[in-house]
Motif scaffolding. Structure first.
Motif, short mmCIF file in Angstrom:
data_model
loop_
_atom_site.label_atom_id
_atom_site.label_comp_id
_atom_site.label_asym_id
_atom_site.label_seq_id
_atom_site.Cartn_x
_atom_site.Cartn_y
_atom_site.Cartn_z
N ARG A 154 82.49 75.92 -99.36
CA ARG A 154 81.05 75.86 -99.15
C ARG A 154 80.78 76.02 -97.67
O ARG A 154 81.52 75.50 -96.84
N THR A 188 77.98 76.00 -94.25
CA THR A 188 76.85 75.35 -93.60
C THR A 188 76.40 74.14 -94.40
O THR A 188 77.08 73.12 -94.44
N ASP A 189 75.24 74.24 -95.08
CA ASP A 189 74.72 73.11 -95.84
C ASP A 189 75.22 73.10 -97.27
O ASP A 189 74.65 72.47 -98.13
N ARG A 190 76.36 73.78 -97.53
CA ARG A 190 76.85 73.91 -98.90
C ARG A 190 77.76 72.74 -99.27
O ARG A 190 78.76 72.93 -99.94
N GLY A 247 68.30 83.04 -95.32
CA GLY A 247 69.00 81.78 -95.10
C GLY A 247 69.46 81.64 -93.67
O GLY A 247 68.99 82.34 -92.77
N ALA A 301 74.04 72.26 -105.84
CA ALA A 301 75.11 72.91 -105.06
C ALA A 301 76.22 73.46 -105.93
O ALA A 301 77.03 74.24 -105.48
N HIS A 353 71.35 78.57 -101.74
CA HIS A 353 71.63 78.61 -100.31
C HIS A 353 70.62 79.55 -99.65
O HIS A 353 70.95 80.65 -99.21
N ASN A 354 69.39 79.08 -99.57
CA ASN A 354 68.30 79.90 -99.08
C ASN A 354 67.38 79.05 -98.22
O ASN A 354 67.59 77.85 -98.05
N ASN A 361 73.56 81.45 -106.58
CA ASN A 361 74.05 81.19 -105.23
C ASN A 361 73.01 81.60 -104.19
O ASN A 361 72.79 80.91 -103.19
#
Length: 391
Positions: A323, A325-327, A306, A333, A279-280, A275
């Protein structure tokens, strides 16, 4: 459960109050009677009379009658019986009203229990007044209803989300097959590749659901585990993935012994590191994995750089299929169950998982688990550090 009808608790309490009052009355009368017998002769006695006037001019004594025990008993017994009868009536009536007042909170608790049994989990007793046994019971019942209501709501959301997530790959596969069937110039290899990717996603989701169910049930063998070694293993496994994304991964900390399932705890560490990598900030971000010990507890902390995350969003990231933000969707993903599985594994081991935003962006995840034997292990001097990044 069907039960034969019986005497109500209120009736039994009323008879108990009346019986206790009767016993107390009988004991009191018996004590009075015993003390009276000490000063009463066996037979009646009449003292002789004196003259109407004595030589000194004082009035004479016409004589004094002292009753015996039998005479006293004839005079005392009817009045004692009337007093006991009055005590019996008073005990029954007073006990009935007192029992009703005492059992009134229990009636509210019973009504709330029946409402909960019929499906009304939002109902609360909220018994007023100062704390006593009934109010503690009512407060405990309200707390239990709140937990059950939250758990049922969570399960319903989970079932709806799981159904949606499982339906998505099936719908995609069906669409691909229908398009390919109507396309005479279809590319079979491309179709098979897409179907394989869709099938892999459905398989990953099913396996994640099975792991989550296993963690929630707590059906696993427990043994002593070094959390630091599991963190190192998870980091080494995901090191190539981090290198491809240009991220630096560092591990540090002390020996952290706990008791649990090595497979599930490794899954927990892997999910957290994965994870943190996904998500970085691509190309110049970092992940820090540390273990530490404290009084009766060991900790695994995973931090990553991030985007800046709002505290309101962070509080919901551990929910299934959540999820931020951009998740939404990407190649890595996942299925939205990573943090949810980690939370369930931590709870199944008697621990907790806390999320907090990092200053400057990113996320900090802290897992707290009970230390093995309740002690604090000594630090290991030859602790290794692993990293992956730019050359």
């Amino acid at each position: 459960m069907d039960r034969a009808p019986g005497t109500s608790v209120r009736t039994r309490l009323a008879f108990s109050y009346a019986g206790f009052l009767m016993v107390a009355g009988v004991l009191l009368i018996a004590v009075v009677w015993v003390f009276l017998l000490r000063y009463v002769p066996d037979e009646a006695v009449r003292l002789p009379a004196r003259p109407a006037r004595s030589l000194a001019g004082s009035p004479g004594n016409p004589g004094l009658f002292i009753p015996g025990r039998y005479d006293l008993w004839r005079a005392f017994a009817p009045k004692a019986a009337l007093a006991l009868a009055a005590l019996l009536v008073l005990g029954l009536v007073g006990g009935w009203f007192l029992a009703g007042r005492m059992l009134a909170p229990l009636n509210r608790i019973t009504a709330a229990t029946r409402a909960a049994g019929s499906g009304s989990l939002s109902h609360r007793i909220r018994l007023p007044g100062r704390r006593d046994e009934f109010r503690e019971l009512a407060d405990a019942f309200d707390g239990m209803l709140a937990q059950i209501e939250a758990h049922v709501a969570e399960q319903r959301r989970f079932a709806a989300n799981a159904s949606h997530e499982l339906r998505t790959p099936l719908a995609i596969a069906r669409t691909l097959i229908e398009v390919a069937r109507n396309d005479p110039d279809r590319d079979v290899d491309e179709l098979l590749a897409r179907l394989l990717a869709v099938n892999q996603r459905a398989t990953d989701l099913t396996e994640a659901l099975l792991v989550l169910s296993r963690a929630d049930q707590g059906t696993f063998t427990r043994e002593t585990v070094d959390l630091s070694l599991l963190a190192e293993e998870a980091t080494e496994t995901l090191l190539p993935f981090a290198e491809r994304r240009g991220l630096t991964v560092e591990t540090s900390g002390d020996v952290a012994l706990t008791v649990g399932s090595p497979a599930l705890l490794l899954q927990l560490a892997t999910n957290l590191v994965h994870n943190a990598i996904v998500h970085n900030t691509t190309g110049h971000g970092g992940v820090w994995v540390t273990t530490s010990t404290g009084p009766q507890v060991v900790r695994l902390t995973v931090e990553n750089t991030g985007d800046v995350l709002a505290p309101e969003l962070v509080a919901t990231l551990a929910e299934p299929f959540r999820r931020g933000t951009d998740r939404v969707r990407s190649d890595h993903a996942g299925v939205g169950l990573g943090l949810a599985i980690a939370t369930s594994i931590a709870r199944a081991h008697g621990g907790s998982l806390d999320l907090a935003p990092r200053d400057g962006g990113g996320l900090r995840v802290t897992v707290r688990l009970p230390a093995a034997g309740g002690g604090v292990p000594a630090p290991r001097p030859d602790r290794a550090h692993g990293s992956a990044g730019h050359p």
